[in-house]
Motif scaffolding. Structure first.
Motif, PDB file in Angstrom:
ATOM      1  N   LEU A 183       0.847  -1.189   0.000  1.00 39.71           N
ATOM      2  CA  LEU A 183       0.000   0.000   0.000  1.00 39.71           C
ATOM      3  C   LEU A 183       0.882   1.238   0.000  1.00 39.71           C
ATOM      4  CD1 LEU A 183      -2.830   1.311   0.248  1.00 39.71           C
ATOM      5  CD2 LEU A 183      -2.568   1.143   2.729  1.00 39.71           C
ATOM      6  N   LYS A 184       0.877   1.969  -1.125  1.00 35.48           N
ATOM      7  CA  LYS A 184       1.679   3.196  -1.226  1.00 35.48           C
ATOM      8  C   LYS A 184       0.788   4.390  -0.909  1.00 35.48           C
ATOM      9  CE  LYS A 184       4.956   3.448  -4.233  1.00 35.48           C
ATOM     10  NZ  LYS A 184       5.805   3.594  -5.446  1.00 35.48           N
ATOM     11  N   VAL A 185       1.243   5.232   0.022  1.00 36.60           N
ATOM     12  CA  VAL A 185       0.442   6.374   0.469  1.00 36.60           C
ATOM     13  C   VAL A 185       1.345   7.599   0.598  1.00 36.60           C
ATOM     14  CG1 VAL A 185      -1.242   4.952   1.692  1.00 36.60           C
ATOM     15  CG2 VAL A 185       0.774   5.790   2.901  1.00 36.60           C
ATOM     16  N   TYR A 247       1.853 -16.283   6.739  1.00 31.17           N
ATOM     17  CA  TYR A 247       2.434 -15.723   5.518  1.00 31.17           C
ATOM     18  C   TYR A 247       1.626 -14.549   4.967  1.00 31.17           C
ATOM     19  CZ  TYR A 247       5.396 -19.870   5.390  1.00 31.17           C
ATOM     20  OH  TYR A 247       6.311 -20.839   5.705  1.00 31.17           O
ATOM     21  N   MET A 248       0.552 -14.191   5.623  1.00 27.82           N
ATOM     22  CA  MET A 248      -0.306 -13.105   5.136  1.00 27.82           C
ATOM     23  C   MET A 248       0.252 -11.777   5.648  1.00 27.82           C
ATOM     24  SD  MET A 248      -4.433 -12.866   5.277  1.00 27.82           S
ATOM     25  CE  MET A 248      -5.329 -11.534   4.488  1.00 27.82           C
ATOM     26  N   VAL A 249       1.273 -11.305   4.952  1.00 28.37           N
ATOM     27  CA  VAL A 249       1.940 -10.059   5.346  1.00 28.37           C
ATOM     28  C   VAL A 249       1.992  -9.107   4.156  1.00 28.37           C
ATOM     29  CG1 VAL A 249       3.338 -11.137   7.146  1.00 28.37           C
ATOM     30  CG2 VAL A 249       4.208 -11.024   4.807  1.00 28.37           C
ATOM     31  N   GLY A 250       2.192  -7.865   4.451  1.00 26.89           N
ATOM     32  CA  GLY A 250       2.350  -6.840   3.422  1.00 26.89           C
ATOM     33  C   GLY A 250       3.106  -5.672   4.014  1.00 26.89           C
ATOM     34  N   LYS A 251       3.008  -4.533   3.356  1.00 24.78           N
ATOM     35  CA  LYS A 251       3.678  -3.351   3.904  1.00 24.78           C
ATOM     36  C   LYS A 251       3.004  -2.084   3.398  1.00 24.78           C
ATOM     37  CE  LYS A 251       7.359  -3.363   0.388  1.00 24.78           C
ATOM     38  NZ  LYS A 251       8.829  -3.386   0.178  1.00 24.78           N
ATOM     39  N   VAL A 252       3.114  -1.062   4.226  1.00 24.19           N
ATOM     40  CA  VAL A 252       2.690   0.282   3.861  1.00 24.19           C
ATOM     41  C   VAL A 252       3.940   1.070   3.520  1.00 24.19           C
ATOM     42  CG1 VAL A 252       1.616   2.424   4.657  1.00 24.19           C
ATOM     43  CG2 VAL A 252       0.646   0.224   5.323  1.00 24.19           C
ATOM     44  N   VAL A 253       3.981   1.621   2.305  1.00 26.81           N
ATOM     45  CA  VAL A 253       5.120   2.415   1.857  1.00 26.81           C
ATOM     46  C   VAL A 253       4.685   3.880   1.824  1.00 26.81           C
ATOM     47  CG1 VAL A 253       6.803   2.827   0.027  1.00 26.81           C
ATOM     48  CG2 VAL A 253       5.997   0.498   0.488  1.00 26.81           C
ATOM     49  N   VAL A 254       5.271   4.684   2.703  1.00 22.22           N
ATOM     50  CA  VAL A 254       4.950   6.108   2.771  1.00 22.22           C
ATOM     51  C   VAL A 254       6.000   6.881   1.983  1.00 22.22           C
ATOM     52  CG1 VAL A 254       4.463   8.060   4.293  1.00 22.22           C
ATOM     53  CG2 VAL A 254       3.985   5.717   5.071  1.00 22.22           C
ATOM     54  N   VAL A 255       5.549   7.679   1.002  1.00 20.22           N
ATOM     55  CA  VAL A 255       6.467   8.442   0.150  1.00 20.22           C
ATOM     56  C   VAL A 255       6.091   9.921   0.212  1.00 20.22           C
ATOM     57  CG1 VAL A 255       6.866   6.489  -1.400  1.00 20.22           C
ATOM     58  CG2 VAL A 255       5.006   8.084  -1.890  1.00 20.22           C
ATOM     59  N   PRO A 256       7.002  10.815  -0.186  1.00 20.57           N
ATOM     60  CA  PRO A 256       6.642  12.239  -0.239  1.00 20.57           C
ATOM     61  C   PRO A 256       5.440  12.478  -1.145  1.00 20.57           C
ATOM     62  CG  PRO A 256       9.010  11.961  -0.447  1.00 20.57           C
ATOM     63  CD  PRO A 256       8.415  10.581  -0.509  1.00 20.57           C
ATOM     64  N   TYR A 264       0.814   8.038  -8.751  1.00 22.62           N
ATOM     65  CA  TYR A 264      -0.639   7.894  -8.870  1.00 22.62           C
ATOM     66  C   TYR A 264      -1.101   8.205 -10.288  1.00 22.62           C
ATOM     67  CZ  TYR A 264      -5.449   8.113  -7.043  1.00 22.62           C
ATOM     68  OH  TYR A 264      -6.778   7.881  -6.770  1.00 22.62           O
ATOM     69  N   ALA A 265      -0.581   9.299 -10.857  1.00 19.15           N
ATOM     70  CA  ALA A 265      -0.946   9.680 -12.229  1.00 19.15           C
ATOM     71  C   ALA A 265      -0.426   8.657 -13.238  1.00 19.15           C
ATOM     72  CB  ALA A 265      -0.400  11.063 -12.541  1.00 19.15           C
ATOM     73  N   GLN A 266       0.776   8.162 -13.011  1.00 16.14           N
ATOM     74  CA  GLN A 266       1.359   7.174 -13.922  1.00 16.14           C
ATOM     75  C   GLN A 266       0.549   5.871 -13.915  1.00 16.14           C
ATOM     76  OE1 GLN A 266       5.338   6.031 -12.871  1.00 16.14           O
ATOM     77  NE2 GLN A 266       5.709   4.932 -14.779  1.00 16.14           N
ATOM     78  N   GLU A 267       0.172   5.397 -12.719  1.00 12.44           N
ATOM     79  CA  GLU A 267      -0.612   4.167 -12.636  1.00 12.44           C
ATOM     80  C   GLU A 267      -2.011   4.353 -13.243  1.00 12.44           C
ATOM     81  OE1 GLU A 267       0.438   1.133 -11.543  1.00 12.44           O
ATOM     82  OE2 GLU A 267       2.400   2.125 -11.539  1.00 12.44           O
ATOM     83  N   GLU A 268      -2.556   5.544 -13.059  1.00 17.62           N
ATOM     84  CA  GLU A 268      -3.864   5.822 -13.655  1.00 17.62           C
ATOM     85  C   GLU A 268      -3.782   5.806 -15.174  1.00 17.62           C
ATOM     86  OE1 GLU A 268      -7.540   8.988 -13.057  1.00 17.62           O
ATOM     87  OE2 GLU A 268      -5.500   9.558 -12.472  1.00 17.62           O
ATOM     88  N   LYS A 269      -2.702   6.348 -15.727  1.00 19.87           N
ATOM     89  CA  LYS A 269      -2.506   6.341 -17.181  1.00 19.87           C
ATOM     90  C   LYS A 269      -2.351   4.917 -17.690  1.00 19.87           C
ATOM     91  CE  LYS A 269       0.362   8.419 -20.801  1.00 19.87           C
ATOM     92  NZ  LYS A 269       0.614   7.161 -21.503  1.00 19.87           N
ATOM     93  N   LYS A 270      -1.576   4.084 -16.951  1.00 24.07           N
ATOM     94  CA  LYS A 270      -1.434   2.675 -17.346  1.00 24.07           C
ATOM     95  C   LYS A 270      -2.779   1.976 -17.356  1.00 24.07           C
ATOM     96  CE  LYS A 270       3.263   1.940 -15.535  1.00 24.07           C
ATOM     97  NZ  LYS A 270       4.049   1.185 -14.509  1.00 24.07           N
ATOM     98  N   LEU A 271      -3.592   2.265 -16.349  1.00 28.16           N
ATOM     99  CA  LEU A 271      -4.910   1.638 -16.265  1.00 28.16           C
ATOM    100  C   LEU A 271      -5.785   2.057 -17.438  1.00 28.16           C
ATOM    101  CD1 LEU A 271      -6.779  -0.117 -14.439  1.00 28.16           C
ATOM    102  CD2 LEU A 271      -7.525   2.010 -13.365  1.00 28.16           C
TER     103      LEU A 271
END
Length: 283
Positions: A183-185, A247-256, A264-271
């Motif tokens: 999860l990138k936030v 094994y049900m693990v994940g991570k939260v990635v906090v970025v500037p 977010y814009a790049q992933e939206e364009k890919k979608l």
């Protein structure tokens, strides 16, 4: 009382705008201008100062509204540790005193039970009970207050859907972008997760943010947290859900925030590009 940083930040643009406006509107003979011009300038200053005060109040309310729930839980846990430490030490000392005071002094000594008066019996029963219960009620009241505040998430937030299942976390962003287990936030923005499950009960636990909430089939629950600086944080399932539960693990990635906006814009364009290609293939 110190003014919040957000309020100071909001005042600076207003003050700069007022200064620019005054310098631009001030004629060369301003010192000798008419009374009407002075009155108009005075009214302008009043309006601008009122706008600055309103902006400062809004920023102050916004700063006060977003309170990190993790800090509140840390404070409460700190109080719990202090309270139980004090009580533990006090009762350990009392117990040690009893052991020394009423110890057997020779092998043939037989103890005798002294009859307590009614007042002493009530005192030895009520006083310890009152101390324990008063402390328990105090901590419980603080816990409920913190919980009620936590269940009112900030209005300014990013809201993400989460579907949990054996054995992954599937996130869907507002623009339709999907991510699994990561999860990138953005930093500095509260994040709210609307959660459900496609199979059994799971519990989305982020230890660093002190938040944990169950997700279950047929219901929508929520949790929120406040990532304030970049970094990575472990996500794990805190409810046994099957043989691969650990094994049900994940991570939260906090970025500037700027980096998140670009991603977010790049992933939206890919979608969007993927959707157009699918339509062409179908045609």
């Amino acid at each position: 009382m110190a003014m919040p940083t957000g309020a100071i930040t909001s005042i600076r643009p207003c003050w700069s705008a007022w200064a620019r406006c005054c310098s631009a509107c001030r004629p060369s003979g301003w010192a000798h201008s008419s009374i009407e011009g002075k009155q108009g300038d005075s009214r302008m200053r009043k309006h601008l100062l009122a706008a600055c005060a309103a902006a400062a109040a809004t920023a102050s309310r916004a700063a006060e509204a977003i309170r990190d729930p993790a800090a509140g839980w840390d404070r409460l846990w700190h109080e719990v540790i202090i309270d139980i430490s004090i009580l533990g030490v006090a009762f350990a000392l009392i117990t040690a005193w009893f052991v020394l005071r009423y110890r057997r002094r020779n092998p043939n000594e037989v103890g005798r039970a002294e009859k307590l008066t009614a007042a002493a019996a009530v005192g030895w029963t009520v006083i310890p009970m009152f101390v324990f219960m008063a402390d328990d009620f105090f901590l419980a009241a603080n816990g409920w207050q913190l919980w009620n505040a936590y269940r009112q998430p900030p209005a300014e937030r990013i809201e993400i859907k989460l579907e949990s299942g054996m054995y992954s976390w599937d996130y869907t962003y507002p623009n339709g972008v999907k991510a699994q287990n990561v999860l990138k936030v953005p930093a500095g923005k509260p994040v709210l997760l609307r959660m459900t499950s496609r199979d059994t009960i799971h519990s989305h636990f982020i230890p660093d943010f002190r938040v944990k909430e169950d997700s279950m089939p047929g219901r929508v629950t929520f949790m929120w947290f406040y990532p304030q600086k970049p970094g990575e944080h472990i996500v794990t399932c805190a409810e046994y859900c099957g043989i691969m539960h650990s094994y049900m693990v994940g991570k939260v990635v906090v970025v500037p925030e700027a980096e998140f906006a670009a991603w977010y814009a790049q992933e939206e364009k890919k979608l969007a590009d993927g959707g157009r290609q699918t339509k062409k293939a179908g045609a």
